[in-house]
Design a protein around this motif. Structure first.
Motif, PDB file in Angstrom:
ATOM      1  N   UNK B  48      -6.349  -5.268  -7.412  1.00 16.42           N
ATOM      2  CA  UNK B  48      -5.451  -4.744  -6.381  1.00 16.42           C
ATOM      3  C   UNK B  48      -5.316  -3.232  -6.523  1.00 16.42           C
ATOM      4  N   UNK B  58       0.123  -3.376  -1.226  1.00 19.87           N
ATOM      5  CA  UNK B  58      -0.983  -3.267  -2.158  1.00 19.87           C
ATOM      6  C   UNK B  58      -1.890  -4.473  -1.981  1.00 19.87           C
ATOM      7  N   UNK B  59      -3.140  -4.212  -1.598  1.00 20.24           N
ATOM      8  CA  UNK B  59      -4.085  -5.287  -1.336  1.00 20.24           C
ATOM      9  C   UNK B  59      -5.223  -5.244  -2.351  1.00 20.24           C
ATOM     10  N   UNK B 193      -4.539   7.450 -14.602  1.00 19.11           N
ATOM     11  CA  UNK B 193      -3.700   7.110 -15.764  1.00 19.11           C
ATOM     12  C   UNK B 193      -3.347   5.628 -15.743  1.00 19.11           C
ATOM     13  N   UNK B 194      -3.009   5.167 -14.558  1.00 20.58           N
ATOM     14  CA  UNK B 194      -2.634   3.776 -14.405  1.00 20.58           C
ATOM     15  C   UNK B 194      -3.735   2.843 -14.909  1.00 20.58           C
ATOM     16  N   UNK B 197      -3.969   2.904 -18.803  1.00 17.44           N
ATOM     17  CA  UNK B 197      -2.908   2.098 -19.424  1.00 17.44           C
ATOM     18  C   UNK B 197      -3.128   0.609 -19.159  1.00 17.44           C
ATOM     19  N   UNK B 198      -3.345   0.260 -17.886  1.00 11.17           N
ATOM     20  CA  UNK B 198      -3.336  -1.161 -17.544  1.00 11.17           C
ATOM     21  C   UNK B 198      -4.676  -1.856 -17.785  1.00 11.17           C
ATOM     22  N   UNK B 202      -3.389  -1.957 -22.435  1.00 16.24           N
ATOM     23  CA  UNK B 202      -2.796  -3.298 -22.389  1.00 16.24           C
ATOM     24  C   UNK B 202      -3.582  -4.292 -23.245  1.00 16.24           C
ATOM     25  N   UNK B 364      -2.449  22.861 -15.598  1.00 16.30           N
ATOM     26  CA  UNK B 364      -0.999  22.656 -15.696  1.00 16.30           C
ATOM     27  C   UNK B 364      -0.308  23.718 -14.857  1.00 16.30           C
ATOM     28  N   UNK B 383       2.761  20.266 -10.563  1.00 18.06           N
ATOM     29  CA  UNK B 383       3.054  20.141 -11.975  1.00 18.06           C
ATOM     30  C   UNK B 383       1.723  20.077 -12.741  1.00 18.06           C
ATOM     31  N   UNK B 384       0.805  19.314 -12.156  1.00 13.15           N
ATOM     32  CA  UNK B 384      -0.508  19.175 -12.803  1.00 13.15           C
ATOM     33  C   UNK B 384      -1.539  18.831 -11.732  1.00 13.15           C
ATOM     34  N   UNK B 389      -8.284  13.468  -8.867  1.00 20.80           N
ATOM     35  CA  UNK B 389      -7.375  13.201  -7.749  1.00 20.80           C
ATOM     36  C   UNK B 389      -7.666  14.146  -6.593  1.00 20.80           C
TER      37      UNK B 389
END
Ligand SMILES: Cc1cc2nc3c(=O)[nH]c(=O)nc-3n(C[C@H](O)[C@H](O)[C@H](O)COP(=O)(O)OP(=O)(O)OC[C@H]3O[C@@H](n4cnc5c(N)ncnc54)[C@H](O)[C@@H]3O)c2cc1C
Ligand code: SF4
Lengths: 113, 412
Positions: B48, B58-59, B193-194, B197-198, B202, B364, B383-384, B389
């Motif tokens: 997803x 969110x698909x 980042x997501x 982490x995920x 995890x 930064x 900010x960054x 991205x």
């Protein structure tokens, strides 16, 4: 507990602790990090997407209808090993109701006709 | 000979978006897709994370694709699947090979290129060592797993920490494989980042920066890899070589827009994106040929692909009807930390234009500044900013009266 915030590319390294029953967050640059840190500390949750077998050898992609506790993911995935489905299947069809008693359903994300 | 106003090559999200907007604007439209169904790369992206911007939910990839497939059907857009376009001419004659009809010749008033991209391979990055079975590009492994139901390895080393590599590290773990590590040659990851982490943290999968695969080892099947750290000049540091046993290597080392089809057409290409250079209508330098999606520049968000495709499709219809604005155009010049900006040209006129851009490093607290003839049109402090991205800025076309410069101001 060390937690990396995922809400923006800064990826702030946060330290989350519980002191006298209150969850504290350090190292976040903005409030979004705090909210995320508390959530991840108290009950981290994830959406799970995976595959189950179709009775003709094909595979069907599936997802949980809502996020589930992170520490239940592997348990949830293991329970899919014996699931075999028969076509026709449409996007959104319920494949396993209330999977592992987690209060969410496993639903199809693909049409198999 | 078949005639259409607009022919779209490729039936992924870009091709479907372009065809939908071309049809909604009144053209008769044909989509040509080499696969046996529409959807493109989305069909294999069963995770997803799609559609948050466009559908506000969110698909998964196949669900996002299905919403577009339904719209294509509602609008009764002609679709030829299992049909491969093998040639295009500058006067917009297409030759395609169809699984059912053989060679087909089609004439189009306007063409939209939406062929997506392909993955860089072991050869493309000059990976050293043996050439045994078991070295896969991550996207191909993803297709074999998520569509065909095969797991390509049990003990896996992933090279490259782009999003596809990260997503596949998690998928292989879910399907019962042991993902030993992810090696990234750069000091940072181009992945979200997501996903780090995920998909990795995890499941306690280690990610090593400034580390690469020096050598692949194995006679018939991969038996292991030699990993090593690299110095600041990207040279392998011999003393850090280390053997890691594994039976499978997944490569997530970049995507290349699939533009081979238009090589001989004389379309002006961007050396940075390796896609065509376009104006704000997504019109290339060859009359009547438009481009959108991953074949134009590599996107990380499918929502941006769809937005770009709507522009290209609507513009192609305008061109077919002889209504596309032309005339004075200005260049968009990226500099000082901005790696590229798209569109590369803006046609003078009214209304708004959205310029997409990527930076060339992690910055930064940079300030993004857009200027025209020395006058500041826009500025914003972030900010960054990171190369992974894509950012965008909306500008008033009336204020664009000369070349536009987009750059970063970075504090020392
Ligand atoms: C592994 C992976 C994970 C991703 N994860 C996310 C995510 O979580 N969220 C998100 O928003 N985005 C994500 N993306 C990005 C997004 O999915 C892509 O940017 C988008 O799908 C690209 O669309 P496209 O139509 O340009 O290309 P594609 O989907 O590649 O479609 C191109 C189509 O053109 C066809 N074609 C090519 N050449 C010819 C020819 N000569 N004749 C006929 N047909 C042809 C191909 O068969 C294909 O179907 C991900 C991408 C990948 C690869
Ligand atoms: S805390 Fe704020 S600044 Fe830091 S990563 Fe999270 S969202 Fe970004």
């Amino acid at each position: 507990m060390n937690i990396t915030c995922i809400n923006c590319p800064m990826g702030c390294q946060m330290v989350v602790d519980k002191i006298d029953g209150v969850v504290t967050v350090k190292g976040n640059t903005c409030p979004r990090g705090r909210t995320y840190g508390i959530q991840e500390y108290t009950l981290p949750k994830r959406m799970v997407t995976s595959l189950v077998r179709v009775n003709d050898g094909r595979v069907l992609s599936v997802k949980t209808s809502d996020s589930i506790p992170k520490d239940k993911i592997i348990h949830c995935l293991n329970s899919l090993k014996d699931v075999i489905v028969a076509p026709p299947i449409h996007i959104g069809d319920c494949i396993v109701a209330n999977i592992c008693n987690l209060g969410v359903d496993l639903v199809a994300t693909k049409n198999i006709l | 000979m078949i005639n259409y106003d607009v022919v779209v090559i490729g039936g992924g999200p870009a091709g479907m978006g372009a065809a939908i907007s071309a049809k909604e604007n009144g053209a008769n439209v044909l989509i040509i897709e080499r696969d046996d169904k529409l959807g493109g790369i989305l069909n294999q992206c069963i995770h997803n994370g799609f559609g948050l911007h466009y559908f506000h939910v969110e698909l998964t990839g196949p669900e996002y694709a299905d919403r577009f497939i339904q719209r294509v059907q509602e609008l009764q857009i002609d679709v030829m699947t299992q049909t491969f376009v093998i040639n295009i001419t500058a006067d917009r004659m297409l030759t395609a090979v169809s699984a059912t009809e053989g060679i087909v010749e089609i004439s189009a008033k306007a063409i939209v290129l939406a062929m997506g991209c392909r993955e860089r391979t072991a050869g493309a990055i000059q990976l050293g060592g043996d050439r045994p079975a078991g070295v896969w590009t991550a996207g191909l492994a993803q297709k074999l797993c998520n569509i065909d139901g095969y797991l390509v390895g049990k003990n896996v080393v992933v090279l490259g920490s782009g999003d596809i590599g990260l997503i596949m590290a998690r998928r292989m773990t879910y399907e019962g494989a042991n993902v030993i590590m992810v090696c990234e040659v750069m000091p940072y990851s181009s992945g979200l980042k997501r996903n780090i982490v995920q998909c990795l943290n995890d499941y306690n999968i280690p990610l090593y920066f400034k580390t690469t695969i020096a050598e692949i080892v194995g006679k018939d099947r991969v038996e292991g890899v030699v990993i090593a750290q690299v110095d600041d000049r990207m040279q392998i540091i011999s003393s850090t070589r280390k053997y890691v046993e594994c039976d499978c290597v997944l490569l997530s080392v970049g995507l290349i827009p699939e533009n081979d089809l238009v090589n001989g057409l004389g379309i002006k290409m961007s050396p940075v994106t390796t896609g065509a250079e376009v104006d704000d209508y997504r019109h290339t330098s060859v009359e009547g040929i438009f481009s959108c999606g991953n074949v134009l520049h590599v996107h990380d968000l499918v929502d941006n692909v769809s937005a770009e495709a709507f522009i290209a499709g609507a513009s192609a219809t305008k061109y077919a009807k002889g209504e596309l604005p032309h005339g004075q155009s200005y260049r968009v010049i990226p500099q000082n930390g901005v790696r590229y900006a798209l569109p590369q040209r803006i046609i003078a006129g009214e209304g708004k234009v959205k310029v997409y851009y990527r930076v060339d490093n992690i910055y930064k607290a940079p300030r993004v500044v857009v200027k025209c003839n020395g006058e500041e049109l826009y500025s914003r402090r972030y900010m960054i900013m990171a190369p992974g991205e894509m950012e965008s800025v909306e500008l008033d076309k009336e204020k664009i009266v000369g070349d536009v410069v987009i750059e970063l101001e970075v504090q020392q």
